[in-house]
Design a protein around this motif. Structure first.
Motif: not given
Length: 536
Positions: A114-119, A134-141, A169-171
């Motif tokens: 939702e956020s990525i598509e909007l921004h 993004l999920l890899e970056k924050v350590g989600i296996h 998500a939007n840097g």
């Protein structure tokens, strides 16, 4: 250092019933590029209101005066288009409780998309690829397998990592984290702080960190602002402020840690509760005939003994079986193995047999606001157990309520008020009074201080000590805050994924832990050194 965010003379008032109440008064603070700044203070000090004011996220009843400059642009009074571009793109938020911030009806993929598509205007596979990144970056296996998961299917630490992914998500250039570790276990808290440190360096962000936990502040912040009653009472570089606090309130916060040790267990103390090789397995059933195809092994082999005047601290991460074990001891869920309460085996007793014993085993929960009915007065809440178990002969229920309120430090004149009219610490005192009015022998304390400010934690720990000494109470104290456990417990049991990995006297567990897991817990709780590099 060039300020990225510059707040000047900010004042926020809320209108209600024709009257205004000031929440923030003439607050000025700044966050430099690449800097970590902490705002610390107790509940109601104005920390979160200040943060939400930056991008006009306050309700319509709020009246805001002053200036909020972001990269030189004025955000107070800015039009909605300008604010919408700043929110998410330039300034992102992480909130305290991800379970209430995430939509329970939407998958993780949908909420991030939702956020990525909007921004960013991405669509289809591009969005999916960005989410996995993004999920890899924050350590989600194995992030690709988590895309279809709902918030309730993730652990507390995983949910907070998803919240961080959404914020990144939007840097953004500035990340505002509002109590992001308060509800987490110590090891998960340490992981989230390390993650924020790494991401801040990798993404070249600034961080505004809001918390009431000075141990966290000392660990991550370059500079600190201390708030009380809507005002900043002191600020400065972290090391300098901790070494030489000037304001009395700052000194009080720094000293607000449960200290001392519990009184010795009385000689010849009677054993109140004992379990032997207790096992709690929940069957997994499938098919029309509900055949058992496996088990969720919540607790595998737990043996314990608690005497009157004694506290057993039970520690471990979420999902380790702490609360499940306590509920089984109180016969609120099924288990296998002997449970001896007040000298009697109760593991096979039926409900009618247990009812007379219920008054002698009580529980106090983590969230006093959630465990107290908002529709009942304090008098009705505290006296509720008397309606179930009966009033002692010759006693007046109202007099009993007055006595117990005084004993736990509440004004009996407030018994006609409702829970929302009390602070968090006062609500927890109400919950304790509700349990204590029945004069129990065993009290289960399930995270009773984790939702409270540090100064209030100290008050509640002292209250629990006094009540234990006066009434020779046996406590099962469940907590992830090892500082509180050390101050209150005579013995400690360490649990991990249903197993008891270590148990013994408190001093032995804290000073000479035998297992790697216990050592990791201790390191996470007591290693307050700054993250390598001097702040986040």
């Amino acid at each position: 250092m060039k300020p990225l965010l510059d707040i000047r003379d900010l004042t926020v008032a809320f209108r209600q019933d024709g009257a205004e109440s000031l929440a923030v008064r003439d607050v000025s603070l700044s966050v430099g590029e690449g800097e970590t700044v902490a705002i610390v203070g107790e509940s109601g000090s104005g920390k979160s209101v200040t943060a939400l004011s930056t991008v006009s996220l306050l309700p319509e009843s709020a009246r805001v005066k002053g200036s909020v400059l972001y990269k030189g642009r004025e955000l107070v009074g800015a039009d909605e288009k300008t604010l919408r571009n700043v929110r998410g793109n330039d300034i992102s938020f992480i909130f305290q409780e991800p379970m209430t911030s995430l939509n329970p009806l939407h998958t993780i993929e949908k909420q991030l998309a939702e956020s990525i598509e909007l921004h960013q205007g991405l669509r289809g596979e591009a969005v999916r690829g960005r989410i996995i990144e993004l999920l890899e970056k924050v350590g989600i296996h194995e992030p690709a397998r988590r895309l279809g998961a709902y918030p309730h299917q993730l652990s507390g630490g995983q949910r907070q990592r998803v919240m961080i992914a959404m914020a990144l998500a939007n840097g953004p250039d500035l990340l505002i984290a509002d109590e992001p570790t308060t509800a987490l276990d110590v090891t998960i808290q340490a992981q989230i702080l390390e993650l924020l440190a790494d991401l801040k360096r990798q993404e070249n962000m600034s961080l505004l960190f809001i918390t009431h936990d000075l141990a966290v502040v000392r660990r991550i912040a370059d500079r600190v602002y201390v708030m009380k009653g809507g005002e900043i009472v002191e600020n400065g570089p972290t090391a300098e402020l901790f070494a030489n606090p000037r304001h009395e309130y700052t000194r009080m916060l720094i000293g607000a840690e449960p200290k001392g040790r519990p009184d010795p267990v009385p000689e010849n103390a009677r054993e109140i509760v004992r379990t032997e090789h207790l096992r709690i397995w929940f069957p997994i059933q499938r098919g029309l005939l509900k055949r058992t195809v496996g088990h969720i092994k919540a607790v595998n082999d737990a043996s314990l003994s608690v005497c009157e005047g004694e506290t057993l601290g039970i520690v471990g991460e979420s999902g380790s079986g702490k609360t499940t074990l306590a509920l089984a001891i109180m016969r609120l869920i099924r288990s296998e193995g002997p449970i001896v309460f007040m000298g009697e085996h109760i593991e096979k007793w039926q409900a009618r047999d247990l009812r007379p014993q219920r008054a002698r085993m009580q529980i106090v929960f983590q969230d006093p606001y959630g465990s107290l009915s908002p529709r009942m007065t304090v008098e009705e809440i505290i006296s509720e157990g008397l309606g179930v178990h009966g009033v002692p002969e010759g006693r007046d229920p109202r007099e009993m309520v007055e006595e117990i309120m005084e004993e736990v430090g509440l004004d009996p004149a407030s018994m006609h008020r409702y829970p929302h009219e009390f602070s968090g610490g006062q609500r927890q005192r109400i919950a304790i009074a509700r349990a204590m009015i029945l004069r129990p022998r065993l009290v289960v304390l399930d995270e009773p201080t984790s939702a409270l400010d540090m100064t209030v934690q100290v008050q509640i720990v002292n209250l629990l000590r006094d009540l234990q000494k006066r009434h020779r109470l046996a406590y099962l104290f469940i907590s992830h805050d090892l500082r509180v456990v050390r101050a209150l417990s005579h013995k400690v049991m360490v649990m991990k994924r249903g197993d008891v990995v270590e148990s013994g006297p408190t001093q032995q567990i804290f000073e000479a832990p035998k297992t790697a897991y216990t050592r990791a817990l201790m390191a996470a709780a007591f290693d307050l050194r700054a993250v390598e590099g001097g702040g986040v």
